[in-house]
Design a protein around this motif. Structure first.
Motif, PDB file in Angstrom:
ATOM      1  N   PHE A   1      -4.142  -9.130   4.343  1.00  0.00           N
ATOM      2  CA  PHE A   1      -4.357  -7.708   4.610  1.00  0.00           C
ATOM      3  C   PHE A   1      -3.033  -6.994   4.872  1.00  0.00           C
ATOM      4  O   PHE A   1      -2.871  -5.820   4.533  1.00  0.00           O
ATOM      5  CB  PHE A   1      -5.320  -7.514   5.782  1.00  0.00           C
ATOM      6  CG  PHE A   1      -6.745  -7.888   5.453  1.00  0.00           C
ATOM      7  CD1 PHE A   1      -7.265  -7.643   4.196  1.00  0.00           C
ATOM      8  CD2 PHE A   1      -7.572  -8.480   6.398  1.00  0.00           C
ATOM      9  CE1 PHE A   1      -8.575  -7.995   3.869  1.00  0.00           C
ATOM     10  CE2 PHE A   1      -8.876  -8.828   6.097  1.00  0.00           C
ATOM     11  CZ  PHE A   1      -9.378  -8.578   4.826  1.00  0.00           C
ATOM     12  N   ASP A   2      -2.095  -7.710   5.499  1.00  0.00           N
ATOM     13  CA  ASP A   2      -0.769  -7.130   5.713  1.00  0.00           C
ATOM     14  C   ASP A   2      -0.103  -6.828   4.374  1.00  0.00           C
ATOM     15  O   ASP A   2       0.550  -5.798   4.207  1.00  0.00           O
ATOM     16  CB  ASP A   2       0.082  -8.101   6.534  1.00  0.00           C
ATOM     17  CG  ASP A   2       1.471  -7.542   6.813  1.00  0.00           C
ATOM     18  OD1 ASP A   2       1.567  -6.482   7.453  1.00  0.00           O
ATOM     19  OD2 ASP A   2       2.471  -8.162   6.387  1.00  0.00           O
ATOM     20  N   LEU A   3      -0.280  -7.733   3.406  1.00  0.00           N
ATOM     21  CA  LEU A   3       0.268  -7.520   2.070  1.00  0.00           C
ATOM     22  C   LEU A   3      -0.453  -6.373   1.366  1.00  0.00           C
ATOM     23  O   LEU A   3       0.173  -5.521   0.720  1.00  0.00           O
ATOM     24  CB  LEU A   3       0.155  -8.808   1.257  1.00  0.00           C
ATOM     25  CG  LEU A   3       0.679  -8.794  -0.185  1.00  0.00           C
ATOM     26  CD1 LEU A   3       2.124  -8.327  -0.237  1.00  0.00           C
ATOM     27  CD2 LEU A   3       0.563 -10.177  -0.801  1.00  0.00           C
ATOM     28  N   LEU A   4      -1.778  -6.331   1.508  1.00  0.00           N
ATOM     29  CA  LEU A   4      -2.550  -5.268   0.864  1.00  0.00           C
ATOM     30  C   LEU A   4      -2.255  -3.894   1.465  1.00  0.00           C
ATOM     31  O   LEU A   4      -2.465  -2.867   0.811  1.00  0.00           O
ATOM     32  CB  LEU A   4      -4.049  -5.561   0.980  1.00  0.00           C
ATOM     33  CG  LEU A   4      -4.582  -6.691   0.094  1.00  0.00           C
ATOM     34  CD1 LEU A   4      -6.024  -7.018   0.464  1.00  0.00           C
ATOM     35  CD2 LEU A   4      -4.491  -6.319  -1.385  1.00  0.00           C
ATOM     36  N   ASP A   5      -1.780  -3.868   2.711  1.00  0.00           N
ATOM     37  CA  ASP A   5      -1.473  -2.598   3.368  1.00  0.00           C
ATOM     38  C   ASP A   5      -0.112  -2.043   2.971  1.00  0.00           C
ATOM     39  O   ASP A   5       0.216  -0.905   3.322  1.00  0.00           O
ATOM     40  CB  ASP A   5      -1.529  -2.763   4.899  1.00  0.00           C
ATOM     41  CG  ASP A   5      -2.956  -2.921   5.395  1.00  0.00           C
ATOM     42  OD1 ASP A   5      -3.880  -2.494   4.670  1.00  0.00           O
ATOM     43  OD2 ASP A   5      -3.151  -3.475   6.492  1.00  0.00           O
ATOM     44  N   LYS A   6       0.690  -2.838   2.272  1.00  0.00           N
ATOM     45  CA  LYS A   6       1.985  -2.327   1.807  1.00  0.00           C
ATOM     46  C   LYS A   6       1.759  -1.303   0.697  1.00  0.00           C
ATOM     47  O   LYS A   6       0.852  -1.444  -0.114  1.00  0.00           O
ATOM     48  CB  LYS A   6       2.857  -3.484   1.297  1.00  0.00           C
ATOM     49  CG  LYS A   6       3.308  -4.454   2.388  1.00  0.00           C
ATOM     50  CD  LYS A   6       4.247  -5.493   1.836  1.00  0.00           C
ATOM     51  CE  LYS A   6       4.623  -6.527   2.883  1.00  0.00           C
ATOM     52  NZ  LYS A   6       5.339  -5.947   4.021  1.00  0.00           N
TER      53      LYS A   6
ATOM     54  N   GLN B   1      -8.158  -8.209  -6.105  1.00  0.00           N
ATOM     55  CA  GLN B   1      -7.507  -7.043  -5.510  1.00  0.00           C
ATOM     56  C   GLN B   1      -6.062  -7.354  -5.159  1.00  0.00           C
ATOM     57  O   GLN B   1      -5.164  -6.523  -5.361  1.00  0.00           O
ATOM     58  CB  GLN B   1      -8.260  -6.605  -4.254  1.00  0.00           C
ATOM     59  CG  GLN B   1      -7.699  -5.330  -3.624  1.00  0.00           C
ATOM     60  CD  GLN B   1      -8.383  -4.976  -2.318  1.00  0.00           C
ATOM     61  OE1 GLN B   1      -9.235  -5.711  -1.826  1.00  0.00           O
ATOM     62  NE2 GLN B   1      -8.011  -3.854  -1.740  1.00  0.00           N
ATOM     63  N   LEU B   2      -5.835  -8.553  -4.655  1.00  0.00           N
ATOM     64  CA  LEU B   2      -4.490  -8.964  -4.281  1.00  0.00           C
ATOM     65  C   LEU B   2      -3.588  -9.039  -5.508  1.00  0.00           C
ATOM     66  O   LEU B   2      -2.441  -8.552  -5.486  1.00  0.00           O
ATOM     67  CB  LEU B   2      -4.567 -10.331  -3.596  1.00  0.00           C
ATOM     68  CG  LEU B   2      -3.382 -10.797  -2.766  1.00  0.00           C
ATOM     69  CD1 LEU B   2      -3.173  -9.881  -1.577  1.00  0.00           C
ATOM     70  CD2 LEU B   2      -3.593 -12.221  -2.299  1.00  0.00           C
TER      71      LEU B   2
END
Length: 582
Positions: A319-324, A103-104
């Motif tokens: 998760f911070d990266l995935l929330d972008k 996913q990342l």
């Protein structure tokens, strides 16, 4: 009331738990295995009292008779439970990390170009490799220790209270102190873990940058500078890791010392006359042994807490990266195959990290099948025009039209399929020559690939390769020369057969012979296509239908070659300068 950090950790843990969907049978089996393992250990210590009070005193001689069988059976089940817990949790943890890593990767690929402009590639690689590895340790190694050893501690406490609540109650006095230390140390672990992850990104980025520029480093004798630069980064990474070791090294003996005070107090109380009359040798031995045995799981729980907090810090970063936000596609119109008309209408554009306009009220129109050449100094805005056409960025003012329709109205993927793009920096993949040619059209037949290779003069050097078009050309086409890589890029564009063609300094890396070979291919490539050619070498664009001269983001001249020469302006001066040098 929970602190923000604790709430965030709990939130990240719950979010991470969502990745176990479809895997929870394995997780359940792992938990059963861990609890079974801890239960067997607790059961083993629970038999000390009857063994001493009844077996050794011959009150019940059968206990000693069946003790060997009990030991063998207990350790057999203990081994089975250990295998189930370890294997099932590793199976579940690897699946979770695989899902998150996939996913990342997909999320980063879908991020807009502006994101990749500011983010280091090394940092992003570190996120996918190092951070997910930390998370895997938290999911497998840390979780199995926390559940198994935690259950063992609870089992020992229950056993102690069952035999002597008076002595066991003393041990409860240290629990708040231990809990306080764990909370403080956990915050320290999280903070240091985040800095370690950031440093790993810097380390990866520094390594990648130096290795990619290896020839430049050797040419300019930069080895010593690179060694010193990496040594500083490497040392900062070591310092952060030592801070983690220091926190871990202090917390473990501190908790064990506190527990030893409780154990010493228990021994003192047990020596009093009123307690000696109540305690049997078996009860005393069971309680004291349980307390001593509790020191090891307490140590493991404190030690593994660093792994768990490291994993939670990694989860927070990921998760911070995935929330972008990924690249937005607001288009709703299908374009099919474009007719080929392009129009820029008073377009203004400024990059996020710049105060100056990269394009300043640029307007021009290009009819289907015509060729527009963009010339000007570096940084004048030529490549920005092609980037806006591909919707890598959005213009701040004005509009871009294709076939009379704003490009933002088209579906993004369909819009980009209208363009074949040959960049000044050719990007090839560590794959076969044929697959690189067919990258824009993966369903192309062998005949189509071969035709494109012939038209772009790729076949001339491909025949000398060990396996022809099926030869793996290495990382970014390492086996090929600059000119050969340009030909592969042109063959790829030929195979796409798109209505628009962008040539961004496409012949900049070619020698005279290669350019002569490719010019024929470019002439074929440009037929029946609307072309935008970005070039420094004016000899390659003299036949363009329209030439646009750019200067500091502004369109200062426009016309064909003859008109601009007759005008004796910026283009004529540039032309005279180039051919005067020649």
């Amino acid at each position: 009331m929970q602190s923000n950090t604790e709430a965030s950790t709990w939130h990240n843990f719950k979010r991470l738990f969502e990745y176990t969907r479809g895997l929870r049978l394995g997780l359940t089996a792992a938990i059963i295995g861990m609890l079974g393992y801890a239960g067997i250990d607790t059961l083993f210590f629970s038999q000390l009292q009857p063994l001493i009070d009844e077996g050794l005193t011959q009150a019940n001689p059968n206990i000693l008779k069946y003790a060997p069988i009990f030991v063998l059976v207990a350790f057999l089940f203990r081994g089975v439970f250990h295998f189930i817990a370890t294997y099932c949790l590793a199976w579940m943890g690897n699946h979770v990390v695989m899902r998150l890593r996939q996913q990342l990767f997909e999320h980063i690929v879908r991020m807009p170009v502006a994101f990749h402009d500011v983010e280091s590639t090394g940092t992003l690689i570190s996120r996918i490799t190092f951070d997910t590895e930390q998370l895997q340790n938290a999911v497998s190694k840390a979780l199995i220790t926390m559940i198994r050893e935690g259950a063992f501690v609870i089992g020992l406490l229950c056993l102690m209270f069952y035999y002597s609540w008076q002595l066991s109650a003393i041990f409860l006095l240290v629990i708040p102190v231990v809990a306080g230390i764990v909370v403080v140390v956990s915050k320290r672990f999280r903070a240091v873990s985040k800095r370690i992850q950031a440093m790993m990104g810097i380390v990866t980025s520094a390594v990648e940058q130096t290795f990619n520029a290896h020839k430049v480093v050797l040419t300019f004798g930069g080895q010593k500078r690179e060694f010193e630069r990496f040594a500083k980064i490497n040392n900062r990474n070591r310092q952060q890791r030592m801070k983690m070791v220091a926190a871990k090294s202090i917390s473990v003996p501190l908790i064990q010392i506190i527990a030893s005070f409780a154990l010493a107090f228990v021994l003192y109380v047990a020596s009093q006359d009123d307690m000696i009359n109540v305690l049997t040798p078996g009860i005393f031995t069971t309680v004291v042994t349980s307390m001593i045995m509790m020191l090891r799981p307490l140590k493991l729980l404190t030690t593994v807490n660093s792994e768990f907090q490291r994993g939670m810090a990694a989860a927070a970063t990921l998760f911070d990266l995935l929330d972008k936000d990924i690249e937005k596609d607001t288009g709703k119109l299908s374009i099919g195959k474009a007719k080929g008309r392009i129009e820029f209408d008073k377009v203004n554009f400024k990059y996020d990290n710049s105060e100056n306009l990269a394009l300043n009220h640029v307007s021009f129109r290009l009819e289907p099948g015509k060729t527009l050449a963009l010339v000007g100094r570096s940084g004048s805005g030529k490549s920005t025009i092609s980037s806006l056409l591909l919707r890598f960025y959005q213009c701040n003012e004005g509009q871009l039209l294709i076939d009379g329709q704003n490009i933002n109205d088209y579906h993004l993927n369909e819009l980009r399929h209208q363009f074949a793009y040959v960049s000044q920096q050719v990007v090839l993949f560590n794959d076969t020559l044929a697959n690189n040619i067919a990258y824009g059209k993966p369903d192309a037949s062998e005949e189509e690939i071969l035709a494109a290779a012939k038209a772009a003069h790729v076949i001339e050097f491909a025949e000398n390769l060990p396996e022809g078009l099926e030869t793996n050309i290495g990382d970014n086409g390492a086996m090929l020369s600059g000119g050969q890589r340009q030909r592969v890029a042109i063959a790829r564009a030929l195979l796409c057969d798109a209505p628009f063609l962008i040539l961004d300094e496409a012949t900049s890396a070619l020698d005279t012979e290669s350019e002569r070979h490719i010019q024929d291919a470019l002439n074929v490539l440009q037929q029946n296509r609307t072309c935008i050619v970005i070039a420094h070498r004016l000899s390659t664009i003299e036949n363009a239908d329209t030439i646009v001269v750019m200067e500091q983001g502004k369109l200062i001249e426009m016309g064909n070659h003859k008109q601009l020469i007759d005008k004796n302006g910026a283009y004529a001066q540039l032309h005279a300068f180039q051919f005067g040098e020649g």
